[in-house]
Design a protein around this motif. Structure first.
Motif, mmCIF file in Angstrom:
data_model
loop_
_atom_site.group_PDB
_atom_site.id
_atom_site.type_symbol
_atom_site.label_atom_id
_atom_site.label_comp_id
_atom_site.label_asym_id
_atom_site.label_seq_id
_atom_site.Cartn_x
_atom_site.Cartn_y
_atom_site.Cartn_z
ATOM 1 N N LEU A 178 0.831 -1.200 0.000
ATOM 2 C CA LEU A 178 0.000 0.000 0.000
ATOM 3 C C LEU A 178 0.865 1.249 0.000
ATOM 4 O O LEU A 178 0.569 2.236 -0.697
ATOM 5 C CB LEU A 178 -0.927 -0.013 1.216
ATOM 6 C CG LEU A 178 -1.875 1.174 1.374
ATOM 7 C CD1 LEU A 178 -2.829 1.282 0.197
ATOM 8 C CD2 LEU A 178 -2.664 1.053 2.691
ATOM 9 N N PHE A 179 1.947 1.209 0.772
ATOM 10 C CA PHE A 179 2.857 2.356 0.821
ATOM 11 C C PHE A 179 3.446 2.623 -0.563
ATOM 12 O O PHE A 179 3.576 3.779 -0.984
ATOM 13 C CB PHE A 179 3.968 2.085 1.836
ATOM 14 C CG PHE A 179 4.830 3.273 2.150
ATOM 15 C CD1 PHE A 179 4.286 4.433 2.664
ATOM 16 C CD2 PHE A 179 6.210 3.220 1.943
ATOM 17 C CE1 PHE A 179 5.084 5.533 2.967
ATOM 18 C CE2 PHE A 179 7.019 4.308 2.244
ATOM 19 C CZ PHE A 179 6.453 5.464 2.746
ATOM 20 N N TRP A 180 3.804 1.565 -1.272
ATOM 21 C CA TRP A 180 4.305 1.741 -2.646
ATOM 22 C C TRP A 180 3.235 2.383 -3.520
ATOM 23 O O TRP A 180 3.513 3.331 -4.260
ATOM 24 C CB TRP A 180 4.710 0.380 -3.228
ATOM 25 C CG TRP A 180 5.240 0.469 -4.626
ATOM 26 C CD1 TRP A 180 6.525 0.728 -5.010
ATOM 27 C CD2 TRP A 180 4.492 0.296 -5.843
ATOM 28 N NE1 TRP A 180 6.618 0.737 -6.384
ATOM 29 C CE2 TRP A 180 5.385 0.474 -6.924
ATOM 30 C CE3 TRP A 180 3.155 0.019 -6.121
ATOM 31 C CZ2 TRP A 180 4.986 0.385 -8.257
ATOM 32 C CZ3 TRP A 180 2.739 -0.069 -7.444
ATOM 33 C CH2 TRP A 180 3.660 0.109 -8.500
ATOM 34 N N ALA A 181 2.006 1.908 -3.423
ATOM 35 C CA ALA A 181 0.941 2.358 -4.325
ATOM 36 C C ALA A 181 0.586 3.822 -4.139
ATOM 37 O O ALA A 181 0.300 4.523 -5.124
ATOM 38 C CB ALA A 181 -0.299 1.484 -4.128
ATOM 39 N N ILE A 182 0.586 4.304 -2.899
ATOM 40 C CA ILE A 182 0.142 5.686 -2.671
ATOM 41 C C ILE A 182 1.220 6.708 -3.043
ATOM 42 O O ILE A 182 0.926 7.897 -3.147
ATOM 43 C CB ILE A 182 -0.300 5.922 -1.214
ATOM 44 C CG1 ILE A 182 0.886 5.783 -0.237
ATOM 45 C CG2 ILE A 182 -1.450 4.984 -0.857
ATOM 46 C CD1 ILE A 182 0.577 6.234 1.176
ATOM 47 N N ARG A 183 2.438 6.257 -3.269
ATOM 48 C CA ARG A 183 3.513 7.207 -3.594
ATOM 49 C C ARG A 183 3.578 7.443 -5.112
ATOM 50 O O ARG A 183 4.586 7.200 -5.763
ATOM 51 C CB ARG A 183 4.847 6.704 -3.049
ATOM 52 C CG ARG A 183 4.939 6.812 -1.529
ATOM 53 C CD ARG A 183 6.265 6.307 -1.006
ATOM 54 N NE ARG A 183 6.398 4.866 -1.219
ATOM 55 C CZ ARG A 183 7.578 4.251 -1.355
ATOM 56 N NH1 ARG A 183 8.710 4.954 -1.347
ATOM 57 N NH2 ARG A 183 7.613 2.958 -1.523
ATOM 58 N N GLY A 184 2.447 7.939 -5.644
ATOM 59 C CA GLY A 184 2.378 8.256 -7.063
ATOM 60 C C GLY A 184 1.253 7.571 -7.801
ATOM 61 O O GLY A 184 1.055 7.812 -8.988
ATOM 62 N N ILE A 361 15.976 7.707 -7.652
ATOM 63 C CA ILE A 361 15.001 6.675 -7.306
ATOM 64 C C ILE A 361 14.685 5.872 -8.564
ATOM 65 O O ILE A 361 14.510 6.431 -9.647
ATOM 66 C CB ILE A 361 13.713 7.305 -6.746
ATOM 67 C CG1 ILE A 361 14.051 8.243 -5.591
ATOM 68 C CG2 ILE A 361 12.734 6.232 -6.317
ATOM 69 C CD1 ILE A 361 14.672 7.573 -4.402
ATOM 70 N N GLY A 362 14.586 4.559 -8.442
ATOM 71 C CA GLY A 362 14.299 3.712 -9.591
ATOM 72 C C GLY A 362 12.879 3.861 -10.096
ATOM 73 O O GLY A 362 11.968 4.203 -9.328
ATOM 74 N N SER A 363 12.672 3.578 -11.369
ATOM 75 C CA SER A 363 11.347 3.749 -11.969
ATOM 76 C C SER A 363 10.331 2.750 -11.428
ATOM 77 O O SER A 363 9.120 2.966 -11.575
ATOM 78 C CB SER A 363 11.446 3.609 -13.491
ATOM 79 O OG SER A 363 11.918 2.326 -13.847
ATOM 80 N N ALA A 364 10.769 1.669 -10.806
ATOM 81 C CA ALA A 364 9.845 0.701 -10.213
ATOM 82 C C ALA A 364 9.738 0.863 -8.694
ATOM 83 O O ALA A 364 8.952 0.159 -8.055
ATOM 84 C CB ALA A 364 10.280 -0.725 -10.546
ATOM 85 N N ASP A 365 10.489 1.792 -8.124
ATOM 86 C CA ASP A 365 10.479 1.968 -6.675
ATOM 87 C C ASP A 365 9.236 2.702 -6.188
ATOM 88 O O ASP A 365 8.868 2.622 -5.011
ATOM 89 C CB ASP A 365 11.725 2.727 -6.219
ATOM 90 C CG ASP A 365 12.994 1.893 -6.398
ATOM 91 O OD1 ASP A 365 12.877 0.655 -6.540
ATOM 92 O OD2 ASP A 365 14.090 2.475 -6.426
ATOM 93 N N LEU A 368 5.661 6.111 -10.111
ATOM 94 C CA LEU A 368 6.056 7.122 -11.093
ATOM 95 C C LEU A 368 7.063 6.513 -12.069
ATOM 96 O O LEU A 368 8.195 6.223 -11.698
ATOM 97 C CB LEU A 368 6.667 8.333 -10.391
ATOM 98 C CG LEU A 368 5.765 9.010 -9.355
ATOM 99 C CD1 LEU A 368 6.542 10.090 -8.618
ATOM 100 C CD2 LEU A 368 4.527 9.592 -10.007
ATOM 101 N N LYS A 369 6.661 6.349 -13.309
ATOM 102 C CA LYS A 369 7.513 5.640 -14.268
ATOM 103 C C LYS A 369 8.673 6.486 -14.773
ATOM 104 O O LYS A 369 9.693 5.948 -15.200
ATOM 105 C CB LYS A 369 6.672 5.170 -15.464
ATOM 106 C CG LYS A 369 6.200 6.264 -16.420
ATOM 107 C CD LYS A 369 5.341 5.674 -17.522
ATOM 108 C CE LYS A 369 4.902 6.724 -18.538
ATOM 109 N NZ LYS A 369 6.004 7.167 -19.389
ATOM 110 N N ASN A 370 8.537 7.795 -14.759
ATOM 111 C CA ASN A 370 9.562 8.672 -15.332
ATOM 112 C C ASN A 370 10.541 9.115 -14.248
ATOM 113 O O ASN A 370 10.314 10.103 -13.555
ATOM 114 C CB ASN A 370 8.920 9.892 -15.999
ATOM 115 C CG ASN A 370 8.148 9.523 -17.237
ATOM 116 O OD1 ASN A 370 8.649 8.812 -18.100
ATOM 117 N ND2 ASN A 370 6.904 9.981 -17.338
ATOM 118 N N ARG A 371 11.630 8.383 -14.124
ATOM 119 C CA ARG A 371 12.635 8.712 -13.128
ATOM 120 C C ARG A 371 13.958 9.141 -13.753
ATOM 121 O O ARG A 371 14.893 9.460 -13.035
ATOM 122 C CB ARG A 371 12.844 7.522 -12.194
ATOM 123 C CG ARG A 371 11.720 7.383 -11.165
ATOM 124 C CD ARG A 371 11.704 8.549 -10.202
ATOM 125 N NE ARG A 371 10.758 8.357 -9.111
ATOM 126 C CZ ARG A 371 10.785 9.033 -7.981
ATOM 127 N NH1 ARG A 371 11.695 9.964 -7.791
ATOM 128 N NH2 ARG A 371 9.890 8.817 -7.052
#
Length: 462
Positions: A178-184, A361-365, A368-371
């Motif tokens: 959930l923490f991953w999902a809400i960050r973008g 930050i990595g694009s899968a972290d 947000l895909k544009n890193r």
């Protein structure tokens, strides 16, 4: 809904001025007539509202209002329920001043009131009236991002009310998916009722203000910018606007700089020298030291108050400040604002903040895909009359499509769309890229019945 045993307030159209006030948004185009507006004062007020709305046949649509700054109708509902978090706006700085907890209904101005007093800083919006919730859930670019990354990169934890009524804490250790999902991933996984962010040392005094050039000098200004970027550091940035300021409404290029950590003004003078000593000189130059981000966030108050309230905003990302792209946008904006005085308050913004920190930050972290290094831009279509609203909508869509296509042509990278300034009809794969499958899996886990169906909707797998 009126009979719920909650401590917050339930408003209906019969509630008079309180209901009318609660409907207001940053753009008049964002207002829809809700059947109910619920203003919780406790987190525990929210689950009964969700349960009541979802038990109806058919279920009542649920919208969540944090700040209400988005120009779409994501925080409004036509005949449904709006959970208005405006009473949940507390800001608490930790005793050690290493973190700050902000409730989901707070504006960034509420946060800056605290950080200004305590002489600390946090990555937040350049504008005080932007809600902390929507801004953060979309990623969170800000004036301090050059030094510290995006708001989601500085998020330590959050409290979320889920669709099934559970109230959970989420962090890298608790509910990490959930923490991953809400960050973008936007507001598709629950209602964020508070956020805890990293806190940084005071960024002030700050060099800030305005420099303006005639629009006819666009080519020369872009040459200055191209050279200036070569020596830019994370502590300085600016926003470039194409606008027609009153009272003469002449095409103008406005540079709004932010120079952090400038004790006596000397850094600002040195950093902005190319904009004053180049082939073209500013016709307006009002730059000085201000104490903090609270002051910076109020800099545009007068201009915004005078602007037409029929506003639609779109935006996207660019890989670099390509002169060919910027000139193309300028010509389109110039032609549009000359075509009809009802839309001449429309403007285009390009933000030039050092992008290297966000690229750590990595694009899968995060979702947000544009890193890779990039910059954001936004188009404000403003209309004084109802008759011109559709033209403003078409203008914003045309500009961002042009920017996306031209950037892909010049950089070889299609950056897709930026969630924060989407309108909701964009393709999900263009927003989230290869992160979309995981987001859909988590939507299935946390909201399989699509209780959260406002905003940029992520479809569950079932």
């Amino acid at each position: 809904m009126e009979n719920l045993s909650i401590q917050g307030q339930v408003l209906t159209p019969q509630s008079g001025d309180a209901y009318t006030t609660a409907l207001r948004r940053n753009s008049d185009l964002s207002v829809l007539p809700a059947k109910y507006i619920v203003q919780p004062v406790l987190y525990e007020d929210i689950p009964p509202v969700i349960a009541c709305a979802t038990s109806q046949s058919p279920p009542l649509e649920i919208a969540v209002k944090g700040g209400g700054a988005h120009s779409a109708t994501w925080a409004s509902s036509n005949g449904g329920v709006v959970i208005d978090l405006s009473k949940l706006n507390k800001v608490t700085l930790a005793a050690d001043k290493q973190s700050i907890t902000v409730q989901g209904g707070a504006y960034w101005g509420d946060v800056y009131e605290v950080t200004s007093k305590e002489k600390v800083d946090v990555v937040g919006s350049p504008l005080w009236f932007v809600g902390v919730g929507g801004y953060t859930l979309g990623g969170g670019h800000g004036p301090l991002s050059g030094e510290h990354g995006l708001a989601v990169d500085n998020l330590l934890s959050a409290t979320i009310v889920l669709a099934d009524g559970r109230i959970v804490k989420t962090s890298s250790d608790e509910e990490p998916d959930l923490f991953w999902a809400i960050r973008g991933g936007g507001g598709q996984f629950g209602i964020a009722v508070d956020f805890t962010f990293k806190v940084y040392p005071y960024a002030g005094p700050i060099g800030a203000g305005m420099m303006a050039y005639p629009g006819s000098e666009i080519a020369q200004v872009l040459k200055i910018i191209t050279d200036w970027k070569k020596t830019q550091t994370p502590t300085e940035r600016f926003t470039m606007n194409f606008s027609r300021p009153a009272p003469h409404f002449k095409p103008t290029i406005v540079i709004l700089p932010t120079v952090l950590h400038d004790q006596d003004g000397s850094r600002t003078q040195k950093i902005l020298a190319p904009f004053r000593e180049g082939a073209v000189k500013p016709v307006l130059d009002k730059v000085g030291l201000v104490p903090d981000m609270l002051t910076v966030s109020h800099a545009a108050d007068a201009a915004i108050a005078a602007a037409p309230r029929s506003l639609v905003i779109r935006g996207t990302l660019i890989s670099d400040f390509f002169p060919e792209l910027l000139l193309g946008v300028y010509e389109k904006w110039l032609a549009f604002t000359e075509s009809n005085e009802d839309v001449r308050a429309s403007a285009v913004l390009f933000d030039l903040t050092s992008p290297h920190k966000l690229a750590e930050i990595g694009s899968a972290d995060t979702p947000l895909k544009n890193r890779e290094p990039n910059y954001w831009m936004a188009v404000q279509g403003r209309s004084k009359t109802d008759a011109s609203v559709e033209a403003a909508r078409e203008f914003t869509a045309d500009i961002v499509s042009f920017v996306r296509e031209k950037n892909a042509e010049l950089s070889g990278q299609d950056l897709g769309w930026w969630l924060t300034l989407c309108q909701g009809n964009e393709k999900p794969e263009d927003v989230f890229g290869t992160n979309l499958p995981r987001l859909r899996e988590l939507k299935t886990k946390y909201d399989p019945k699509k209780v959260w169906s406002k905003g940029f909707v992520i479809e569950p797998l079932v």
